[in-house]
Design a protein around this motif. Structure first.
Motif, PDB file in Angstrom:
ATOM      1  N   GLU A 181       0.670  -1.248  -0.128  1.00 35.22           N
ATOM      2  CA  GLU A 181      -0.078  -0.137  -0.022  1.00 35.22           C
ATOM      3  C   GLU A 181       0.889   1.308  -0.039  1.00 35.22           C
ATOM      4  O   GLU A 181       1.872   1.148   0.379  1.00 35.22           O
ATOM      5  CB  GLU A 181      -0.815   0.036   1.285  1.00 35.22           C
ATOM      6  N   GLU A 182       0.311   2.258  -0.426  1.00 34.99           N
ATOM      7  CA  GLU A 182       0.951   3.616  -0.571  1.00 34.99           C
ATOM      8  C   GLU A 182       1.786   4.156   0.696  1.00 34.99           C
ATOM      9  O   GLU A 182       3.048   4.278   0.946  1.00 34.99           O
ATOM     10  CB  GLU A 182       0.163   4.741  -1.072  1.00 34.99           C
ATOM     11  N   ASP A 183       1.175   4.048   1.841  1.00 35.58           N
ATOM     12  CA  ASP A 183       1.602   4.464   2.925  1.00 35.58           C
ATOM     13  C   ASP A 183       2.698   3.487   3.646  1.00 35.58           C
ATOM     14  O   ASP A 183       4.124   3.878   3.856  1.00 35.58           O
ATOM     15  CB  ASP A 183       0.840   4.668   3.932  1.00 35.58           C
ATOM     16  N   LYS A 184       2.664   2.350   3.145  1.00 35.65           N
ATOM     17  CA  LYS A 184       3.895   1.467   3.592  1.00 35.65           C
ATOM     18  C   LYS A 184       5.208   1.523   2.715  1.00 35.65           C
ATOM     19  O   LYS A 184       6.465   1.675   3.188  1.00 35.65           O
ATOM     20  CB  LYS A 184       3.518  -0.104   3.270  1.00 35.65           C
ATOM     21  N   ARG A 185       4.599   2.055   1.472  1.00 38.96           N
ATOM     22  CA  ARG A 185       6.019   2.393   0.620  1.00 38.96           C
ATOM     23  C   ARG A 185       6.550   3.415   1.050  1.00 38.96           C
ATOM     24  O   ARG A 185       8.013   3.506   1.148  1.00 38.96           O
ATOM     25  CB  ARG A 185       5.378   2.499  -0.876  1.00 38.96           C
ATOM     26  N   GLU A 186       6.025   4.658   1.453  1.00 33.20           N
ATOM     27  CA  GLU A 186       6.425   5.590   1.835  1.00 33.20           C
ATOM     28  C   GLU A 186       7.236   5.613   3.246  1.00 33.20           C
ATOM     29  O   GLU A 186       8.413   6.287   3.427  1.00 33.20           O
ATOM     30  CB  GLU A 186       5.431   6.690   2.051  1.00 33.20           C
ATOM     31  N   GLU A 187       6.747   4.435   4.057  1.00 31.21           N
ATOM     32  CA  GLU A 187       7.527   4.170   5.121  1.00 31.21           C
ATOM     33  C   GLU A 187       8.936   3.558   4.997  1.00 31.21           C
ATOM     34  O   GLU A 187       9.914   3.784   5.538  1.00 31.21           O
ATOM     35  CB  GLU A 187       6.691   3.004   5.903  1.00 31.21           C
ATOM     36  N   ILE A 188       8.963   2.587   4.078  1.00 31.72           N
ATOM     37  CA  ILE A 188      10.053   2.138   3.551  1.00 31.72           C
ATOM     38  C   ILE A 188      11.241   3.069   2.797  1.00 31.72           C
ATOM     39  O   ILE A 188      12.335   3.063   3.305  1.00 31.72           O
ATOM     40  CB  ILE A 188      10.010   1.070   2.314  1.00 31.72           C
ATOM     41  N   GLN A 189      10.782   3.824   2.164  1.00 29.35           N
ATOM     42  CA  GLN A 189      11.629   4.957   1.511  1.00 29.35           C
ATOM     43  C   GLN A 189      12.302   5.701   2.507  1.00 29.35           C
ATOM     44  O   GLN A 189      13.196   5.941   2.664  1.00 29.35           O
ATOM     45  CB  GLN A 189      10.697   5.926   0.760  1.00 29.35           C
ATOM     46  N   LYS A 190      11.397   6.204   3.639  1.00 29.11           N
ATOM     47  CA  LYS A 190      12.041   7.045   4.565  1.00 29.11           C
ATOM     48  C   LYS A 190      13.029   6.043   5.511  1.00 29.11           C
ATOM     49  O   LYS A 190      14.084   6.515   5.815  1.00 29.11           O
ATOM     50  CB  LYS A 190      10.938   7.508   5.782  1.00 29.11           C
ATOM     51  N   ARG A 191      13.002   4.874   5.897  1.00 28.57           N
ATOM     52  CA  ARG A 191      13.837   3.943   6.256  1.00 28.57           C
ATOM     53  C   ARG A 191      14.997   3.878   5.469  1.00 28.57           C
ATOM     54  O   ARG A 191      16.059   3.723   6.065  1.00 28.57           O
ATOM     55  CB  ARG A 191      13.291   2.619   6.741  1.00 28.57           C
ATOM     56  N   ILE A 192      14.953   3.849   4.223  1.00 27.50           N
ATOM     57  CA  ILE A 192      16.056   3.607   3.542  1.00 27.50           C
ATOM     58  C   ILE A 192      17.089   4.832   3.208  1.00 27.50           C
ATOM     59  O   ILE A 192      17.960   4.925   3.233  1.00 27.50           O
ATOM     60  CB  ILE A 192      15.712   3.266   2.105  1.00 27.50           C
ATOM     61  N   GLN A 193      16.167   6.131   3.251  1.00 24.74           N
ATOM     62  CA  GLN A 193      16.937   7.384   3.251  1.00 24.74           C
ATOM     63  C   GLN A 193      17.683   7.496   4.420  1.00 24.74           C
ATOM     64  O   GLN A 193      18.728   7.867   4.610  1.00 24.74           O
ATOM     65  CB  GLN A 193      15.924   8.538   2.999  1.00 24.74           C
ATOM     66  N   ALA A 253      23.265  -4.203   2.393  1.00 23.27           N
ATOM     67  CA  ALA A 253      22.676  -5.263   2.919  1.00 23.27           C
ATOM     68  C   ALA A 253      21.645  -4.840   3.789  1.00 23.27           C
ATOM     69  O   ALA A 253      20.368  -5.353   3.975  1.00 23.27           O
ATOM     70  CB  ALA A 253      23.583  -6.129   3.780  1.00 23.27           C
ATOM     71  N   GLU A 254      21.796  -3.792   4.345  1.00 25.38           N
ATOM     72  CA  GLU A 254      20.596  -3.223   5.277  1.00 25.38           C
ATOM     73  C   GLU A 254      19.567  -2.689   4.328  1.00 25.38           C
ATOM     74  O   GLU A 254      18.363  -3.062   4.600  1.00 25.38           O
ATOM     75  CB  GLU A 254      21.220  -2.088   6.006  1.00 25.38           C
ATOM     76  N   VAL A 255      19.827  -2.107   3.312  1.00 24.28           N
ATOM     77  CA  VAL A 255      18.670  -1.612   2.456  1.00 24.28           C
ATOM     78  C   VAL A 255      18.035  -3.027   1.719  1.00 24.28           C
ATOM     79  O   VAL A 255      16.577  -3.064   1.898  1.00 24.28           O
ATOM     80  CB  VAL A 255      19.109  -0.920   1.092  1.00 24.28           C
ATOM     81  N   GLN A 256      18.562  -3.933   1.346  1.00 22.59           N
ATOM     82  CA  GLN A 256      18.113  -5.341   1.067  1.00 22.59           C
ATOM     83  C   GLN A 256      17.038  -5.852   2.273  1.00 22.59           C
ATOM     84  O   GLN A 256      16.071  -6.442   2.125  1.00 22.59           O
ATOM     85  CB  GLN A 256      18.872  -6.336   0.833  1.00 22.59           C
ATOM     86  N   ALA A 257      17.590  -5.785   3.505  1.00 24.82           N
ATOM     87  CA  ALA A 257      17.076  -6.470   4.588  1.00 24.82           C
ATOM     88  C   ALA A 257      15.770  -5.431   4.998  1.00 24.82           C
ATOM     89  O   ALA A 257      14.663  -6.181   5.248  1.00 24.82           O
ATOM     90  CB  ALA A 257      17.757  -6.474   5.759  1.00 24.82           C
ATOM     91  N   ILE A 258      15.628  -4.335   4.813  1.00 22.42           N
ATOM     92  CA  ILE A 258      14.661  -3.469   4.962  1.00 22.42           C
ATOM     93  C   ILE A 258      13.439  -3.976   4.180  1.00 22.42           C
ATOM     94  O   ILE A 258      12.072  -4.158   4.443  1.00 22.42           O
ATOM     95  CB  ILE A 258      14.507  -1.902   4.717  1.00 22.42           C
ATOM     96  N   ILE A 259      13.884  -4.058   2.738  1.00 21.18           N
ATOM     97  CA  ILE A 259      12.636  -4.515   1.641  1.00 21.18           C
ATOM     98  C   ILE A 259      12.273  -5.898   1.924  1.00 21.18           C
ATOM     99  O   ILE A 259      10.793  -5.912   2.013  1.00 21.18           O
ATOM    100  CB  ILE A 259      13.283  -4.381   0.454  1.00 21.18           C
ATOM    101  N   GLU A 260      13.249  -6.612   2.251  1.00 23.44           N
ATOM    102  CA  GLU A 260      12.709  -8.190   2.445  1.00 23.44           C
ATOM    103  C   GLU A 260      11.908  -8.216   3.669  1.00 23.44           C
ATOM    104  O   GLU A 260      11.088  -9.141   3.757  1.00 23.44           O
ATOM    105  CB  GLU A 260      13.771  -9.066   2.515  1.00 23.44           C
ATOM    106  N   GLU A 261      12.169  -7.256   4.639  1.00 24.73           N
ATOM    107  CA  GLU A 261      11.270  -7.335   5.879  1.00 24.73           C
ATOM    108  C   GLU A 261       9.728  -7.321   5.622  1.00 24.73           C
ATOM    109  O   GLU A 261       8.876  -7.754   6.320  1.00 24.73           O
ATOM    110  CB  GLU A 261      11.749  -6.033   7.023  1.00 24.73           C
ATOM    111  N   TYR A 262       9.488  -6.399   4.660  1.00 23.86           N
ATOM    112  CA  TYR A 262       7.762  -6.272   4.221  1.00 23.86           C
ATOM    113  C   TYR A 262       7.340  -7.289   3.211  1.00 23.86           C
ATOM    114  O   TYR A 262       6.047  -7.012   2.836  1.00 23.86           O
ATOM    115  CB  TYR A 262       7.871  -4.715   3.474  1.00 23.86           C
ATOM    116  N   GLN A 263       8.218  -8.028   3.085  1.00 26.48           N
ATOM    117  CA  GLN A 263       7.802  -8.920   1.697  1.00 26.48           C
ATOM    118  C   GLN A 263       6.744  -9.978   2.320  1.00 26.48           C
ATOM    119  O   GLN A 263       5.641 -10.122   1.493  1.00 26.48           O
ATOM    120  CB  GLN A 263       8.698  -9.773   1.235  1.00 26.48           C
ATOM    121  N   ASN A 264       6.508 -10.176   3.551  1.00 26.92           N
ATOM    122  CA  ASN A 264       5.541 -11.184   4.113  1.00 26.92           C
ATOM    123  C   ASN A 264       3.934 -10.219   3.918  1.00 26.92           C
ATOM    124  O   ASN A 264       2.954 -10.929   3.850  1.00 26.92           O
ATOM    125  CB  ASN A 264       5.584 -11.350   5.450  1.00 26.92           C
TER     126      ASN A 264
END
Length: 535
Positions: free
Chosen positions: A396-408, A484-495
């Motif tokens: 969902e859009e809000d979750k994507r924004e959450e990931i973006q912030k964490r990656i930044q 590795a940290e960026v990859q881990a953040i994205i994979e965390e949301y894959q469930n």
């Protein structure tokens, strides 16, 4: 329910003679994709329509793959825009033949001098994809300027290519004072929610993807559609009978299913991105000679003759020539199709059995030689799975924004880093501006979205995604720990990922070697190319 009889060769011939005159010559061509599903797999043309498909511009479509960058990961999706265009024409012809069975329809067309209008729509279906660039939609964004798309370029080709113009002018209905502009009744069947184009690609692509064909859908929709007066439009329109509702829903669901799992899937988005990356990486050679006439040009500046020289063989040949170089990049390596895919592309797009080798261009012969060299290599790098090279998720859009912030936060900068991409995709099962008319059981004619017994959800859906191409991050000097940290953040949301509902896949029957050449082994069949060339 009344039994539906498949339209016959005789009926289609009778319709074509009614439209063009008794002195026409009928030609036929089998559509191999229909072999497991239809009694009559032939497409029927007048000599003039067949000649249109033999023009340089339309033959080029036979060297443009329908599903473009999907060939990177799927060996069996080698079918072409030309096959699709012929299928769209066939759908139009079969629909009109089904209508021709009704005396009242025939009388209406003759009374209003609409034969020319029907012929114009048949011609449109033949040429509707003529403007596609290499790999279909994959690289459309780099062609021309930001306002340019394949429809615009297609119109330019139709207006400027003298061979196509002459061929189209020969295809004329035999009717005095024919009303070429028509009554508007067929417009949404040429460009609409259920049209001859979508009827073909939504089902043809399913076959090559290994999905169930849904062979009953099109015949039922054609049969359950009648030309009727629609008060709301103050005009005649094609209206589906009440019993057609489940077939309409079945078609729209199947089409939406393909959009989610293929046309607008995250895998396709990444594959298209890699296609553009490849073009940008290749700084010299034949492909750049073509692209200099196309990239960044305004529509009026694009040279049609140069544009028509581009095709998928040109692009794949560049990949083969540079494969040693590309194999050093773990992402670009994914864009070299496997041997089976390349062989099936070679057979389907060049087909030496039906083509004099003297007709091959220099680039096509070079492609075959480079492919042969690749096949001869004893050591083959294992085929990389694109999903292993890319960390991606759709939410969902809000979750994507959450990931973006964490990656930044990990990157420690507000700057956008090359290699991390966001996208938004809209899934619209039904466009209200392209209405489907259907009868209620009480005889009222309504649009599909107003039907009292509609079961499916027609609301617009959105897909929001983010993906990181790990090798691009590495090239920019980003530390391994941060990657590795960026990859881990994205994979965390894959469930939590939003995934399309997938039907059980059938084993695809569309293996070109097995179907066309009786299971002959790949290497043996491929050598025939060179036997032809040497002769």
């Amino acid at each position: 329910m009344e039994k539906i009889e498949e339209v016959t060769k005789g009926e289609q011939t009778e319709l074509l003679k009614w439209l063009f005159g008794d002195d026409i010559t009928i030609q036929e061509e089998p559509d191999i994709s229909l072999a497991p599903y239809c009694k009559d797999i032939n497409i029927y043309y007048t000599k003039e329509i067949a000649e249109l498909f033999q023009t340089r511009a339309l033959k080029r479509e036979g060297k443009i793959m329908q599903l473009g960058s999907s060939i990177y990961q799927k060996s069996n999706v080698y079918h072409t825009r030309l096959e699709h265009s012929k299928g769209a024409y066939r759908n139009c012809l079969q629909f009109l033949t089904m209508q021709y069975r009704k005396p009242e329809w025939k009388n209406y067309i003759e009374k209003n001098r609409l034969k020319g209008y029907l012929v114009e729509k048949m011609k449109f279906m033949c040429v509707h994809d003529v403007g596609h660039f290499m790999f279909s939609h994959a690289m459309e964004g780099i062609v021309g300027d930001e306002n340019c798309n394949h429809e615009d370029i297609g119109q330019k080709i139709l207006q400027e290519d003298e061979e196509v113009k002459r061929a189209l002018e020969k295809i004329q209905a035999k009717e005095e004072n024919s009303n070429l502009e028509g009554d508007g009744s067929l417009e949404f069947f040429c460009e609409g929610n259920i049209d001859f184009d979508r009827m073909d690609f939504s089902l043809r692509d399913r076959v090559y993807m290994g999905e169930k064909y849904l062979e009953d859908v099109i015949s039922n929709l054609d049969f359950m559609c009648d030309l009727k007066w629609v008060e709301k439009e103050n005009a005649y329109r094609y209206v589906y009978r009440p019993e057609a509702l489940p077939y309409i829903e079945k078609f729209l669901i199947a089409r939406d299913d393909m959009y989610q799992k293929e046309y607008k899937s995250k895998e396709r988005i990444i594959g298209d991105r890699i296609s553009v990356k490849l073009v940008n990486e290749i700084k010299d050679g034949e492909i750049q000679n073509y692209l200099q006439h196309i990239i960044g040009k305004k529509l009026e500046e694009i040279n049609v003759d140069e544009y028509l020289k581009t095709n998928d063989i040109v692009f794949l040949n560049e990949l083969l020539k540079r494969r040693k170089e590309l194999e050093q990049d773990e992402i670009l390596r994914c864009a070299i199709p496997d041997n089976q895919a390349l062989l099936q592309v070679a057979i389907n797009l060049l087909d030496p059995k039906n083509t004099d080798s003297s007709e091959y261009s220099r680039g096509e012969k070079e492609f075959l030689r480079n492919l042969r060299a690749k096949l001869a290599e004893k050591e083959q790098l294992p085929k990389e799975n694109l999903e292993n090279m890319v960390a991606s998720v759709q939410l969902e859009e809000d979750k994507r924004e959450e990931i973006q912030k964490r990656i930044q936060d990990v990157l420690g900068t507000d700057e956008k880093l090359k290699g991390i991409y966001c996208y938004e995709r809209e899934y619209k099962k039904y466009k209200e501006e392209e209405p489907i008319y259907i009868e209620e059981e009480d005889g009222r004619i309504v649009t599909l979205n107003q039907h009292s017994k509609l079961q499916m959800d027609l609301s617009v859906k959105h897909g929001y995604g983010i993906y990181a191409i790990l090798s691009e991050l590495k090239k920019q000097g980003l530390e391994e720990e941060k990657i590795a940290e960026v990859q881990a953040i994205i994979e965390e949301y894959q469930n939590e990922e939003i995934k399309p509902t997938r039907n059980k896949l059938e084993k695809s029957r569309m293996n070109m070697f097995q179907t066309r050449h009786g299971g002959q082994n790949y290497e043996e069949r491929f050598n025939e190319f060179f036997d032809e060339e040497e002769r």
